[in-house]
Design a protein around this motif. Structure first.
Motif, short mmCIF file in Angstrom:
data_model
loop_
_atom_site.label_atom_id
_atom_site.label_comp_id
_atom_site.label_asym_id
_atom_site.label_seq_id
_atom_site.Cartn_x
_atom_site.Cartn_y
_atom_site.Cartn_z
N TYR A 239 4.17 -0.22 -8.85
CA TYR A 239 5.54 0.24 -8.67
C TYR A 239 5.96 1.03 -7.46
N ILE A 240 4.99 1.50 -6.99
CA ILE A 240 5.26 2.42 -5.57
C ILE A 240 5.79 1.65 -4.49
N PRO A 241 5.11 0.28 -4.32
CA PRO A 241 5.52 -0.58 -3.18
C PRO A 241 7.00 -1.05 -3.53
N LYS A 242 7.06 -1.27 -4.83
CA LYS A 242 8.51 -1.61 -5.12
C LYS A 242 9.81 -0.67 -4.56
N ILE A 243 9.36 0.44 -5.12
CA ILE A 243 10.39 1.55 -4.84
C ILE A 243 10.45 1.80 -3.34
N ASP A 244 9.41 1.54 -2.65
CA ASP A 244 9.54 1.53 -1.07
C ASP A 244 10.44 0.40 -0.56
N ALA A 245 10.19 -0.65 -1.36
CA ALA A 245 10.76 -1.97 -0.84
C ALA A 245 12.30 -1.75 -0.92
N PHE A 246 12.57 -0.75 -1.81
CA PHE A 246 14.42 -0.59 -2.29
C PHE A 246 14.59 0.19 -0.97
#
Length: 441
Positions: free
Chosen positions: A143-150
């Motif tokens: 989840y965390i990399p996806k949120i950072d990619a936002f």
């Protein structure tokens, strides 16, 4: 009685300890969600009280609509004897107001749609993070990399367009030098703040939709790993039903947002095309750059939404072929094992060629779907297991899933249809405006 009391006490202590461990393990995810929530609250997407809702509404109409409108109408060209000639050459007021209208409308739709969703569901339910409380510690590192990619995706598109907008306003201020220096600086500052605010809101809505889809991609990829384990067929069906149910909820929540944004962007492009091709004056970087910048931002937002929806749709539809290969491999292996036991031969190397890694050309984002899955399954040769797997494959083929808009699945075929429709509209507008201009000339 004493035994029951002691057992209840131990169970309570164990539950509290398990909950404490889960909360401790999910601290990085909670930090990422808190950072995302703070950012969305600053933009006005999340309201904790009627007061914050009023502040958000007032801020949007002040910075996104009123301030740039007043600047364009009253202060954009300054005051002086040569103001009218400067404006006629370097500033097309109607064009500027139309661009501002569509830009503010697109940002307003994004703000209203997502604000209502956050108010109704909350951030965790909106992102479908709360559905995996038992496995949230397992998925948090995905989840965390996806949120950072936002945040990275938002910065990648906002910053270059902001620099282009800044260059345009500075060049305009240099060429139209009837105003005082202080007034020119104030005008440029107000327009940059207003544009950054509305563009960030619009692109944040598109990127939030992409984030929701990317978080679901994590679970579709994890679903494929379940085929490596010898689980009951009902487990696969229940998990797939839950994933498709989440996709149907995403489709229901975002269909109005996608349709409105698509209609607004299409109308904006058509009006811009009509104004630019039907205008008898000279179109330059100074008086027409806002059209180009606004068009880039609007088209990028639509592309982000379509790409995210098509990506998750193809992930969902690829599960049927993945399950078919899994069923075929199990069937072939079980038949070969049965023949081996009947003839008394040694087939210890059976299936080695099946699990051998194969080199594929990375020419498509879905290329990993064509790699045969590694399997650790027991030999199953009874008819009952075969029929269960066959029924499961038929179920997968009949329920492909994907993001839909009133029944239309958003995939490559859907995007081809949109491209053809847009090309038809552009060709029609160009035919009308260019023919009309030629006849007048």
């Amino acid at each position: 009685m004493a035994y029951s009391t002691a057992r209840s006490t131990l169970l309570d202590l164990w539950c509290d300890h398990t909950q404490t461990d889960t909360e401790t393990q999910t601290i990085p995810l909670r930090r990422s969600l808190r950072r995302l929530k703070t950012f969305l609250r600053l933009l006005g997407f999340i309201h904790d009280s009627p007061f914050t809702l009023s502040i958000s509404t007032l801020s949007f109409f002040s910075f996104g609509v009123a301030a740039p409108s007043l600047v364009i109408i009253f202060f954009y060209c300054g005051h002086g004897s040569s103001t009218s000639s400067a404006c006629s050459e370097y500033h097309l007021k109607n064009f500027e107001l139309e661009t501002l209208f569509f830009q503010a409308t697109a940002a307003g739709v994004s703000l209203v749609c997502f604000s209502l969703s956050f108010r109704k569901y909350g951030l965790r339910i909106f992102l479908f993070v709360d559905k995996y409380q038992g496995n949230i510690a397992l998925f948090q590192f995905d989840y965390i990399p996806k949120i950072d990619a936002f945040f990275r995706s938002l910065a990648v598109w906002v910053i270059p367009c902001l620099l282009l907008k800044m260059a345009r306003e500075i060049v305009r201020a240099i060429f139209i030098h009837n105003d005082s220096l202080i007034q020119s600086v104030v005008v440029v500052f107000i327009l940059l703040i207003s544009w950054t605010y509305t563009a960030t809101i619009y692109l944040s809505g598109s990127t939030l939709f992409s984030l929701v889809c990317n978080l679901q991609v994590v679970h579709f990829e994890n679903y494929k790993k379940l085929f490596e384990r010898n689980l009951d067929i009902l487990v696969y069906i229940e998990e797939h039903s839950r994933l498709t149910y989440n996709l149907s909820k995403i489709s229901h929540r975002f269909r109005i947002f996608l349709i409105l944004e698509f209609l607004i962007v299409t109308a904006s492009q058509v009006v811009t095309l009509l104004e630019t091709t039907g205008n008898n004056g000279t179109i330059k970087f100074i008086n027409a750059a806002d059209f180009a910048i606004s068009s880039i931002v609007q088209v990028v937002g639509i592309i982000i939404c379509l790409h995210a929806a098509a990506k998750i749709s193809h992930r969902a539809q690829s599960l049927a072929s993945f399950a078919s290969r899994w069923h075929a491999l199990l069937t072939c292996r079980s038949n070969e094992t049965l023949q081996s036991s009947e003839h008394g031969g040694n087939f210890s190397s059976i299936g080695s060629s099946i699990t051998t890694s194969v080199n594929y050309i990375e020419s498509d984002i879905e290329s990993s779907d064509y790699v045969l899955p590694p399997m650790n399954v027991e030999s199953v040769s009874d008819v009952s297991s075969y029929l269960k797997r066959q029924a499961f494959v038929m179920y997968m083929q009949s329920n492909p899933g994907g993001v839909t808009i009133f029944g239309w699945t958003v995939n490559r075929t859907f995007m081809d249809t949109i491209f053809c429709a847009e090309l038809t509209v552009v060709t029609f507008v160009l035919g009308k405006t260019l023919t009309f201009t030629t006849n007048n000339t």
